[in-house]
Design a protein around this motif. Structure first.
Motif, PDB file in Angstrom:
ATOM      1  N   ALA A  52       0.827  -1.203   0.000  1.00  0.00           N
ATOM      2  CA  ALA A  52       0.000   0.000   0.000  1.00  0.00           C
ATOM      3  C   ALA A  52       0.863   1.255   0.000  1.00  0.00           C
ATOM      4  CB  ALA A  52      -0.934  -0.012   1.207  1.00  0.00           C
ATOM      5  N   LYS A  53       1.946   1.223   0.774  1.00  0.00           N
ATOM      6  CA  LYS A  53       2.850   2.374   0.817  1.00  0.00           C
ATOM      7  C   LYS A  53       3.445   2.640  -0.563  1.00  0.00           C
ATOM      8  CE  LYS A  53       7.056   4.160   2.946  1.00  0.00           C
ATOM      9  NZ  LYS A  53       7.902   4.141   4.151  1.00  0.00           N
ATOM     10  N   TYR A  54       3.919   1.585  -1.229  1.00  0.00           N
ATOM     11  CA  TYR A  54       4.521   1.778  -2.547  1.00  0.00           C
ATOM     12  C   TYR A  54       3.487   2.195  -3.587  1.00  0.00           C
ATOM     13  CZ  TYR A  54       9.145   0.271  -1.150  1.00  0.00           C
ATOM     14  OH  TYR A  54      10.388   0.217  -0.555  1.00  0.00           O
ATOM     15  N   ASN A  55       2.255   1.738  -3.423  1.00  0.00           N
ATOM     16  CA  ASN A  55       1.203   2.193  -4.336  1.00  0.00           C
ATOM     17  C   ASN A  55       1.007   3.699  -4.223  1.00  0.00           C
ATOM     18  OD1 ASN A  55       0.770  -0.389  -5.213  1.00  0.00           O
ATOM     19  ND2 ASN A  55      -1.114  -0.724  -4.046  1.00  0.00           N
ATOM     20  N   ILE A  56       1.026   4.212  -2.980  1.00  0.00           N
ATOM     21  CA  ILE A  56       0.892   5.653  -2.768  1.00  0.00           C
ATOM     22  C   ILE A  56       2.054   6.398  -3.413  1.00  0.00           C
ATOM     23  CG2 ILE A  56       0.931   7.471  -1.018  1.00  0.00           C
ATOM     24  CD1 ILE A  56      -0.581   5.545   0.830  1.00  0.00           C
ATOM     25  N   MET A  57       3.248   5.884  -3.203  1.00  0.00           N
ATOM     26  CA  MET A  57       4.442   6.549  -3.728  1.00  0.00           C
ATOM     27  C   MET A  57       4.465   6.574  -5.256  1.00  0.00           C
ATOM     28  SD  MET A  57       7.254   5.010  -1.028  1.00  0.00           S
ATOM     29  CE  MET A  57       8.652   5.924  -1.705  1.00  0.00           C
ATOM     30  N   HIS A  58       3.847   5.548  -5.882  1.00  0.00           N
ATOM     31  CA  HIS A  58       3.872   5.454  -7.347  1.00  0.00           C
ATOM     32  C   HIS A  58       2.526   5.791  -7.993  1.00  0.00           C
ATOM     33  CE1 HIS A  58       7.893   3.800  -7.230  1.00  0.00           C
ATOM     34  NE2 HIS A  58       7.512   2.861  -6.387  1.00  0.00           N
ATOM     35  N   GLY A  59       1.598   6.319  -7.165  1.00  0.00           N
ATOM     36  CA  GLY A  59       0.329   6.759  -7.714  1.00  0.00           C
ATOM     37  C   GLY A  59      -0.576   5.642  -8.198  1.00  0.00           C
ATOM     38  N   LEU A  60      -0.495   4.478  -7.581  1.00  0.00           N
ATOM     39  CA  LEU A  60      -1.300   3.333  -7.977  1.00  0.00           C
ATOM     40  C   LEU A  60      -2.482   3.149  -7.022  1.00  0.00           C
ATOM     41  CD1 LEU A  60       1.616   0.815  -8.713  1.00  0.00           C
ATOM     42  CD2 LEU A  60       0.391   2.294 -10.357  1.00  0.00           C
ATOM     43  N   GLU A  61      -3.507   2.447  -7.501  1.00  0.00           N
ATOM     44  CA  GLU A  61      -4.681   2.186  -6.682  1.00  0.00           C
ATOM     45  C   GLU A  61      -4.424   1.026  -5.714  1.00  0.00           C
ATOM     46  OE1 GLU A  61      -7.597   3.839  -6.572  1.00  0.00           O
ATOM     47  OE2 GLU A  61      -6.720   5.295  -7.959  1.00  0.00           O
ATOM     48  N   HIS A  62      -5.183   1.032  -4.621  1.00  0.00           N
ATOM     49  CA  HIS A  62      -5.087  -0.053  -3.642  1.00  0.00           C
ATOM     50  C   HIS A  62      -6.129  -1.132  -3.936  1.00  0.00           C
ATOM     51  CE1 HIS A  62      -3.291   2.782  -0.364  1.00  0.00           C
ATOM     52  NE2 HIS A  62      -2.378   2.311  -1.187  1.00  0.00           N
ATOM     53  N   THR A  63      -5.766  -2.380  -3.653  1.00  0.00           N
ATOM     54  CA  THR A  63      -6.768  -3.440  -3.624  1.00  0.00           C
ATOM     55  C   THR A  63      -7.544  -3.317  -2.319  1.00  0.00           C
ATOM     56  OG1 THR A  63      -5.342  -5.026  -2.475  1.00  0.00           O
ATOM     57  CG2 THR A  63      -5.190  -4.953  -4.888  1.00  0.00           C
ATOM     58  N   MET A  64      -8.656  -4.045  -2.185  1.00  0.00           N
ATOM     59  CA  MET A  64      -9.434  -3.973  -0.961  1.00  0.00           C
ATOM     60  C   MET A  64      -8.608  -4.438   0.241  1.00  0.00           C
ATOM     61  SD  MET A  64     -12.122  -2.973   0.459  1.00  0.00           S
ATOM     62  CE  MET A  64     -13.089  -2.626  -1.024  1.00  0.00           C
ATOM     63  N   SER A  65      -7.810  -5.485   0.074  1.00  0.00           N
ATOM     64  CA  SER A  65      -6.962  -5.977   1.172  1.00  0.00           C
ATOM     65  C   SER A  65      -5.950  -4.926   1.577  1.00  0.00           C
ATOM     66  CB  SER A  65      -6.251  -7.263   0.753  1.00  0.00           C
ATOM     67  OG  SER A  65      -7.171  -8.306   0.535  1.00  0.00           O
ATOM     68  N   GLU A  66      -5.394  -4.233   0.594  1.00  0.00           N
ATOM     69  CA  GLU A  66      -4.421  -3.180   0.892  1.00  0.00           C
ATOM     70  C   GLU A  66      -5.097  -1.998   1.578  1.00  0.00           C
ATOM     71  OE1 GLU A  66      -1.576  -4.278  -2.933  1.00  0.00           O
ATOM     72  OE2 GLU A  66      -2.949  -2.552  -3.010  1.00  0.00           O
ATOM     73  N   LYS A  67      -6.314  -1.654   1.157  1.00  0.00           N
ATOM     74  CA  LYS A  67      -7.046  -0.556   1.793  1.00  0.00           C
ATOM     75  C   LYS A  67      -7.321  -0.868   3.257  1.00  0.00           C
ATOM     76  CE  LYS A  67      -9.484   1.356  -2.225  1.00  0.00           C
ATOM     77  NZ  LYS A  67     -10.816   1.563  -2.851  1.00  0.00           N
TER      78      LYS A  67
END
Length: 209
Positions: A58-73
């Motif tokens: 989830a942290k790397y998704n934020i850093m790279h502007g990617l969406e989260h999966t439900m588990s990551e959210k």
């Protein structure tokens, strides 16, 4: 209303030198701030989430502007709640013993959770960092078995206060005061003398903190 977040990083209870000095700080601070509120956070009792798996992603998704999966959210929600609690306060008190010349692992875990891009620090286009938790103050009570006096060979072994204060500064908390109970394993006379000095210094700081 004045609100103080009291972060306890020692599991030793009444036997803890850092906690006993920090408790005295709280008593004087409350007397000097009628109506003030203290939130105690014992890191060894709250059950911090591990920072792995979905939270790392989830942290790397934020850093790279990617969406989260439900588990990551769902995993990231716990991180946001801890950050929100931290940022909701304007004053911080830390009780921190020295473990292996640094801070206890549980405090490192707490910092690893709350120190997140876009929440507690920002990244400029040129790659520079800036803290997002500004306008706050922190007080740290350290305890150490030995003495790590500046200018002596022992100073280089102290990775406790340099690390914690660097991380506080990194998040934007640059107004940091501290006291240290040193020599706790150097005999009762040395221990008691240093502790009394730390108590008196903590009392004085608490009146204007």
């Amino acid at each position: 209303m004045d609100c103080l977040l009291y972060v306890k990083a020692s599991p030793r209870g009444e036997r803890s030198h850092s906690l006993s000095v920090a408790d005295e700080f709280v008593k004087i601070w409350l007397a000097a701030h009628p109506g003030g509120l203290v939130t105690e956070k014992n890191l060894f009792e709250v059950g911090l989430p591990s920072f792995d798996g979905f939270r790392i992603q989830a942290k790397y998704n934020i850093m790279h502007g990617l969406e989260h999966t439900m588990s990551e959210k769902n995993a990231w929600k716990e991180v946001e709640e801890l950050i929100g609690e931290f940022k909701a306060h304007k004053r911080y008190l830390f009780a921190v013993p020295m473990w292996n010349f640094s801070v206890p692992y549980i405090l490192k875990q707490y910092i690893d959770i709350i120190n997140q891009p876009g929440y507690t620090f920002g990244v400029a286009e040129d790659g520079g960092y800036h803290g997002l938790v500004q306008g706050r103050k922190a007080m740290v009570v350290y305890s150490r078995g030995g003495e790590y006096i500046p200018g002596t060979p022992a100073e280089g072994y102290n990775h406790q206060s340099p690390y914690l204060e660097m991380m506080l500064n990194f998040m934007g908390i640059t107004d940091v005061e501290s006291v240290a109970v040193e020599g706790t394993m150097m005999g009762p006379d040395k221990r008691d003398e240093n502790k009394e000095q730390a108590l008196e210094a903590a009392r004085q700081i608490a009146t204007h903190f």
